[in-house]
Design a protein around this motif. Sequence first.
Motif, PDB file in Angstrom:
ATOM      1  N   GLU A 194      -0.765   0.599  -4.713  1.00 42.13           N
ATOM      2  CA  GLU A 194       0.123   0.240  -5.825  1.00 42.13           C
ATOM      3  C   GLU A 194       0.793   1.318  -6.452  1.00 42.13           C
ATOM      4  N   ARG A 195      -0.039   2.369  -6.842  1.00 43.75           N
ATOM      5  CA  ARG A 195       0.582   3.553  -7.531  1.00 43.75           C
ATOM      6  C   ARG A 195       1.476   4.237  -6.714  1.00 43.75           C
ATOM      7  N   ASP A 196       1.138   4.228  -5.261  1.00 43.39           N
ATOM      8  CA  ASP A 196       2.032   5.166  -4.346  1.00 43.39           C
ATOM      9  C   ASP A 196       3.337   4.244  -4.027  1.00 43.39           C
ATOM     10  N   ILE A 197       3.132   2.914  -4.358  1.00 42.58           N
ATOM     11  CA  ILE A 197       4.491   2.191  -4.161  1.00 42.58           C
ATOM     12  C   ILE A 197       5.355   2.326  -5.209  1.00 42.58           C
ATOM     13  N   ARG A 198       4.740   2.461  -6.597  1.00 42.49           N
ATOM     14  CA  ARG A 198       5.529   2.624  -7.590  1.00 42.49           C
ATOM     15  C   ARG A 198       6.243   3.940  -7.752  1.00 42.49           C
ATOM     16  N   ARG A 199       5.503   4.825  -7.004  1.00 40.68           N
ATOM     17  CA  ARG A 199       6.260   6.094  -6.990  1.00 40.68           C
ATOM     18  C   ARG A 199       7.542   6.494  -5.952  1.00 40.68           C
ATOM     19  N   VAL A 200       7.640   5.261  -5.276  1.00 42.83           N
ATOM     20  CA  VAL A 200       9.066   5.491  -4.462  1.00 42.83           C
ATOM     21  C   VAL A 200      10.139   4.429  -4.931  1.00 42.83           C
ATOM     22  N   ALA A 201      10.080   3.916  -6.278  1.00 42.14           N
ATOM     23  CA  ALA A 201      10.703   2.943  -6.878  1.00 42.14           C
ATOM     24  C   ALA A 201      12.073   3.335  -6.862  1.00 42.14           C
ATOM     25  N   ALA A 202      12.699   4.545  -6.435  1.00 45.12           N
ATOM     26  CA  ALA A 202      14.116   4.878  -6.363  1.00 45.12           C
ATOM     27  C   ALA A 202      14.600   4.668  -4.889  1.00 45.12           C
ATOM     28  N   ALA A 203      13.731   4.259  -4.078  1.00 49.82           N
ATOM     29  CA  ALA A 203      14.112   3.880  -2.603  1.00 49.82           C
ATOM     30  C   ALA A 203      14.857   2.842  -2.640  1.00 49.82           C
ATOM     31  N   ASP A 204      15.497   2.397  -1.338  1.00 50.15           N
ATOM     32  CA  ASP A 204      16.011   1.104  -1.132  1.00 50.15           C
ATOM     33  C   ASP A 204      15.365  -0.051  -0.476  1.00 50.15           C
ATOM     34  N   TYR A 205      14.532   0.223   0.391  1.00 49.15           N
ATOM     35  CA  TYR A 205      13.678  -0.364   1.189  1.00 49.15           C
ATOM     36  C   TYR A 205      12.079   0.093   1.055  1.00 49.15           C
ATOM     37  N   LEU A 206      11.131  -0.654   1.246  1.00 42.07           N
ATOM     38  CA  LEU A 206       9.892  -0.314   1.385  1.00 42.07           C
ATOM     39  C   LEU A 206       9.496  -0.727   2.890  1.00 42.07           C
ATOM     40  N   HIS A 207       9.114   0.532   3.746  1.00 42.16           N
ATOM     41  CA  HIS A 207       8.949   0.235   5.084  1.00 42.16           C
ATOM     42  C   HIS A 207       7.264   0.273   5.291  1.00 42.16           C
ATOM     43  N   VAL A 208       6.956  -0.880   5.888  1.00 47.80           N
ATOM     44  CA  VAL A 208       5.442  -1.344   6.275  1.00 47.80           C
ATOM     45  C   VAL A 208       5.192  -1.362   7.663  1.00 47.80           C
ATOM     46  N   ASP A 209       4.439  -0.317   8.163  1.00 49.02           N
ATOM     47  CA  ASP A 209       4.007  -0.428   9.443  1.00 49.02           C
ATOM     48  C   ASP A 209       2.839  -1.110  10.031  1.00 49.02           C
ATOM     49  N   VAL A 210       3.310  -2.094  10.567  1.00 48.06           N
ATOM     50  CA  VAL A 210       2.028  -3.159  11.093  1.00 48.06           C
ATOM     51  C   VAL A 210       1.715  -2.791  12.653  1.00 48.06           C
ATOM     52  N   MET A 211       0.660  -2.591  13.020  1.00 54.17           N
ATOM     53  CA  MET A 211       0.095  -1.948  14.230  1.00 54.17           C
ATOM     54  C   MET A 211      -1.140  -2.785  14.553  1.00 54.17           C
ATOM     55  N   ASP A 212      -1.223  -3.258  16.058  1.00 55.95           N
ATOM     56  CA  ASP A 212      -2.391  -3.884  16.308  1.00 55.95           C
ATOM     57  C   ASP A 212      -3.286  -3.469  17.273  1.00 55.95           C
ATOM     58  N   GLY A 213      -3.309  -2.045  17.470  1.00 55.87           N
ATOM     59  CA  GLY A 213      -4.194  -1.552  18.380  1.00 55.87           C
ATOM     60  C   GLY A 213      -4.013  -1.896  19.943  1.00 55.87           C
ATOM     61  N   SER A 214      -2.944  -2.459  20.258  1.00 59.18           N
ATOM     62  CA  SER A 214      -2.777  -2.970  21.523  1.00 59.18           C
ATOM     63  C   SER A 214      -1.282  -2.390  22.137  1.00 59.18           C
ATOM     64  N   PHE A 215      -0.360  -2.902  21.295  1.00 59.18           N
ATOM     65  CA  PHE A 215       1.018  -2.312  21.654  1.00 59.18           C
ATOM     66  C   PHE A 215       0.849  -0.866  21.257  1.00 59.18           C
ATOM     67  N   VAL A 216       0.426  -0.415  20.483  1.00 56.01           N
ATOM     68  CA  VAL A 216       0.161   0.966  19.982  1.00 56.01           C
ATOM     69  C   VAL A 216      -1.180   1.353  19.783  1.00 56.01           C
ATOM     70  N   PRO A 217      -1.644   2.561  20.083  1.00 61.17           N
ATOM     71  CA  PRO A 217      -3.146   2.793  19.865  1.00 61.17           C
ATOM     72  C   PRO A 217      -3.397   3.146  18.323  1.00 61.17           C
ATOM     73  N   ASN A 218      -3.203   2.293  17.382  1.00 61.45           N
ATOM     74  CA  ASN A 218      -3.625   2.685  16.155  1.00 61.45           C
ATOM     75  C   ASN A 218      -3.727   1.175  15.345  1.00 61.45           C
ATOM     76  N   ILE A 219      -4.211   0.860  14.223  1.00 65.60           N
ATOM     77  CA  ILE A 219      -4.353  -0.349  13.703  1.00 65.60           C
ATOM     78  C   ILE A 219      -4.091  -0.169  12.150  1.00 65.60           C
ATOM     79  N   THR A 220      -3.324  -0.867  11.387  1.00 67.99           N
ATOM     80  CA  THR A 220      -2.985  -0.386  10.178  1.00 67.99           C
ATOM     81  C   THR A 220      -2.901  -1.490   9.098  1.00 67.99           C
ATOM     82  N   ILE A 221      -1.977  -2.198   9.088  1.00 66.86           N
ATOM     83  CA  ILE A 221      -1.578  -3.226   7.935  1.00 66.86           C
ATOM     84  C   ILE A 221      -1.293  -4.411   8.351  1.00 66.86           C
ATOM     85  N   GLY A 222      -2.011  -5.665   7.738  1.00 62.33           N
ATOM     86  CA  GLY A 222      -1.870  -6.945   8.360  1.00 62.33           C
ATOM     87  C   GLY A 222      -1.093  -8.123   7.104  1.00 62.33           C
ATOM     88  N   ILE A 223      -1.209  -9.207   7.608  1.00 67.42           N
ATOM     89  CA  ILE A 223      -0.548 -10.277   6.776  1.00 67.42           C
ATOM     90  C   ILE A 223      -0.937 -10.197   5.150  1.00 67.42           C
TER      91      ILE A 223
END
Length: 214
Positions: free
Chosen positions: A17-46
């Motif tokens: 939350e703190r780090d999202i507030r730090r980018v309030a001057a931006a236009d969009y917030l980019h959220v990288d969702v990875m499944d460990g299959s399409f790419v070799p990493n797992i990150t954020i989900g629904i």
Amino acid sequence: MIKIAPSILSADFANLERDIRRVAAADYLHVDVMDGSFVPNITIGIPVVAAIRKVTELPLDVHLMIDRPLRYVEQFCQAGADIVTVHVEADTQENTQRALALIHGQGKRAGVVLKPGTPAEAALPFLDSCDIILVMTVEPGFGGQKFMADMMPKLERLRSWIDERNPSCELEVDGGVDPVTCKTVIASGANVLVAGSAVYGAEDIPGRIRELRG
Ligand code: DX5
Ligand code: ZN
């Protein structure tokens, strides 16, 4: 106008939350969702997208690096995504069209993403049904990688097709964008710049966001 979409992949997940507030001057917030299959990493989900939705007014730009995204696009929209992009490599052309239609059916903006090895032509079947096209300038999976300048001809071709056929479509780049490479991607026709490490690694984050606008 050039839009900046900070990627929270480079944020401190224990202080999201703190780090999202730090980018309030931006236009969009980019959220990288990875499944460990399409790419070799797992990150954020629904559930994380739903939690983020409550702490920011920024449009959520959800980049799905998952196999057969058709299965989940509606749930990401319902969790609060404003823009959902799916990789053309992640399913058949027919299912990718269906995924875009499902996103639009939820009243959200939809787009396709091209990995570095995928030619510009792969976006053509979707050009008329996209609100945004995302060109990867690194191999998807991790933040902090080196920018691939050889993607610029691809970006230029997409820019000319967009201008001819669907001028309101946005052209986004993702990977290795910093205060130097931002100038290159803007000159090649991008209008939305994702930046993870360049934003979160900066001392003065609002200043860095301004700098990235070119
Ligand atoms: C990589 C992700 C990017 C990543 C960019 O797979 O899609 O959004 O966060 O990070 P930087 O800007 O550090 O290259
Ligand atoms: Zn991304």
